[in-house]
Design an enzyme around this catalytic site. Structure first.
Site, PDB file in Angstrom:
ATOM      1  N   HIS A 190       8.479 -26.277   4.679  1.00  0.00           N
ATOM      2  CA  HIS A 190       9.247 -27.361   5.939  1.00  0.00           C
ATOM      3  C   HIS A 190       9.615 -28.758   5.481  1.00  0.00           C
ATOM      4  O   HIS A 190      10.065 -29.223   4.989  1.00  0.00           O
ATOM      5  CB  HIS A 190       9.843 -27.163   6.761  1.00  0.00           C
ATOM      6  CG  HIS A 190      11.054 -28.004   7.700  1.00  0.00           C
ATOM      7  ND1 HIS A 190      12.351 -26.922   8.363  1.00  0.00           N
ATOM      8  CD2 HIS A 190      10.307 -29.231   7.970  1.00  0.00           C
ATOM      9  CE1 HIS A 190      13.331 -27.395   8.599  1.00  0.00           C
ATOM     10  NE2 HIS A 190      12.060 -28.995   8.529  1.00  0.00           N
ATOM     11  N   GLU A 191       8.139 -29.232   5.444  1.00  0.00           N
ATOM     12  CA  GLU A 191       7.958 -30.746   5.184  1.00  0.00           C
ATOM     13  C   GLU A 191       7.891 -31.143   4.066  1.00  0.00           C
ATOM     14  O   GLU A 191       8.624 -31.814   2.875  1.00  0.00           O
ATOM     15  CB  GLU A 191       6.601 -31.329   6.609  1.00  0.00           C
ATOM     16  CG  GLU A 191       6.564 -31.278   7.449  1.00  0.00           C
ATOM     17  CD  GLU A 191       8.560 -31.523   7.920  1.00  0.00           C
ATOM     18  OE1 GLU A 191       8.463 -32.626   7.688  1.00  0.00           O
ATOM     19  OE2 GLU A 191       8.476 -31.205   8.867  1.00  0.00           O
ATOM     20  N   HIS A 194      11.668 -31.695   2.339  1.00  0.00           N
ATOM     21  CA  HIS A 194      11.692 -32.246   2.710  1.00  0.00           C
ATOM     22  C   HIS A 194      10.887 -33.955   1.641  1.00  0.00           C
ATOM     23  O   HIS A 194      12.165 -35.131   1.051  1.00  0.00           O
ATOM     24  CB  HIS A 194      11.654 -33.125   4.317  1.00  0.00           C
ATOM     25  CG  HIS A 194      12.522 -32.492   5.439  1.00  0.00           C
ATOM     26  ND1 HIS A 194      13.869 -32.150   5.185  1.00  0.00           N
ATOM     27  CD2 HIS A 194      11.705 -32.481   5.947  1.00  0.00           C
ATOM     28  CE1 HIS A 194      14.444 -31.868   6.157  1.00  0.00           C
ATOM     29  NE2 HIS A 194      13.148 -31.353   6.900  1.00  0.00           N
ATOM     30  N   ASP A 266      18.146 -31.002  11.539  1.00  0.00           N
ATOM     31  CA  ASP A 266      17.803 -32.070   9.941  1.00  0.00           C
ATOM     32  C   ASP A 266      20.109 -31.117   9.717  1.00  0.00           C
ATOM     33  O   ASP A 266      20.003 -32.223   9.115  1.00  0.00           O
ATOM     34  CB  ASP A 266      17.044 -30.517   9.068  1.00  0.00           C
ATOM     35  CG  ASP A 266      16.160 -31.193   9.039  1.00  0.00           C
ATOM     36  OD1 ASP A 266      15.550 -32.242   9.522  1.00  0.00           O
ATOM     37  OD2 ASP A 266      15.002 -29.807   8.711  1.00  0.00           O
TER      38      ASP A 266
END
Length: 375
Positions: A190-191, A194, A266
């Site tokens: 997930h990170e 980003h 998000d």
């Protein structure tokens, strides 16, 4: 009585020394707009103080004492009573903004004299990491870094201490949760999603930290800030914000075929930006700010079209994100693996990995140097 006493003393100083300056800090406390109908009587004292200040500033005295009254505040000018801003009172306003890159560097150097700082610390680099910071915030960063250095039993504050201080102030104190391996991997992907969208596609922002350590109730974070001071955002920048917000969702979906509830904030961020672009900024097929029109006066068909444009914008952005992450899936996998292994990646480590794949960092502006041209 206190206001009369203050101005009486100021007039005495003015007669003795030729002039006197009265400086009132936090002016909004005594100068806020008067309330004439307070059911609880709480405004009577503040009104009396302001009324006396207005009388004294009128300068209706026989003596020729020269008194200059100055005030400072952090609030907006419109919180002050209009009578205070009339000619002859506070009729000149000076706005002091946040320091720019060169000024932040000077402020860091000024406050750094009060602590034992490692000479190897690059002040210009530190100033670039503190975009939009005020002098008080910069001083707080150095104080927090000094505390971190003491806790680690070091005599000098190094760059790592300063970086950790910024993260602690902006992101919160790190707290390591006992997560399953699957949760760690999901958070890492997930990170990483980003991270890739910021580094590869954002026109104005840069990545300074990626982490899967819990801070402030969130399982992971990508710390991204502008490379320089910006005061407006165009459509390209706003679309980039949306792509970055959707990066975590797209990474989870590409890797696992299913997403987690960690995407909720998000989505909230992405939809708010997209809604504002279409409804307020005219960045779609309709021109105008439709939020100023009472909601009940907008036709259902118009609201439906505006919402459809908002959704089309989000769909367009998620398509761009998925295309980017598919194309760079090998880099996405690498960063996810590094986050699982190390928990956190700093700017230098992030850039080093990207450079292995032939993707150097975007240029960062240097402090502006003012030169005087002789007449």
């Amino acid at each position: 009585a206190r206001v009369r006493k203050l101005f009486k003393q100021a007039r005495q100083y003015a007669r003795a020394y030729g002039a006197c300056i009265i400086f009132i800090d936090e002016l909004e406390v005594v100068g806020k707009q008067r309330v004439f109908m307070d059911a609880f009587g709480g405004s009577s004292e503040s009104n009396s103080t302001l009324n006396q200040l207005l009388v004294e500033m009128d300068g209706l005295h026989d003596d020729a004492a020269h008194i200059v009254v100055m005030g400072a505040m952090n609030a907006r000018e419109d919180v002050l009573d209009p009578a205070l801003l009339r000619p002859g009172r506070f009729d000149r306003t000076i706005t002091i903004g946040r320091p720019n890159l060169a000024e932040r560097k000077d402020i860091f150097e000024h406050y750094a004299k009060k602590i034992q700082l490692d000479p190897a610390v690059d002040m210009a680099r530190l100033a670039r990491k503190a975009v939009y910071k005020t002098p008080a915030e910069i001083e707080n960063i150095l104080k927090e870094a000094a505390l971190i250095s003491v806790r680690n039993r070091r005599d000098m504050v190094n760059y790592k201490d300063l970086s950790e201080a910024i993260e602690r102030i902006e992101l919160g104190v790190a707290h390591r949760l006992s997560m399953t391996q699957k949760e760690r991997e999901t958070t890492a992907y997930h990170e990483a999603g980003h991270l890739l969208m910021v580094y590869l596609t954002h026109p104005t922002n840069d990545v300074f930290k990626a982490s899967i350590v819990q801070r402030g109730g969130i399982l992971g974070v990508v710390h991204s800030i502008p490379r320089e001071e910006l005061y407006t955002s165009d459509g390209h920048t706003l679309r980039a914000h949306i792509r970055v917000a959707l990066g975590g969702y797209a990474a989870e979906k590409l890797k696992y075929g299913v997403t987690s509830n960690g995407v909720s904030s998000d989505f909230e961020n992405a939809m708010q930006i997209a809604h504002t672009m279409i409804w307020s900024y005219g960045m779609g097929g309709f021109v105008g700010d439709f939020t100023v029109i009472p909601h009940h006066q907008l036709s259902e068909s118009l609201k439906e079209k505006l919402n459809m444009e908002t959704n089309n914008l989000l769909q367009s952005c998620i398509k761009e994100v998925e295309e980017t992450l598919r194309r760079e899936m090998h880099i996405l996998d690498r960063f996810a693996q590094e986050l699982v292994k190390r928990d956190e990646l700093d700017y230098d480590e992030i850039v080093s990995i990207f450079q292995e794949y032939g993707k150097p960092p975007k240029s960062i502006p240097l402090p502006a140097v003012r030169t005087e041209v002789p007449a």
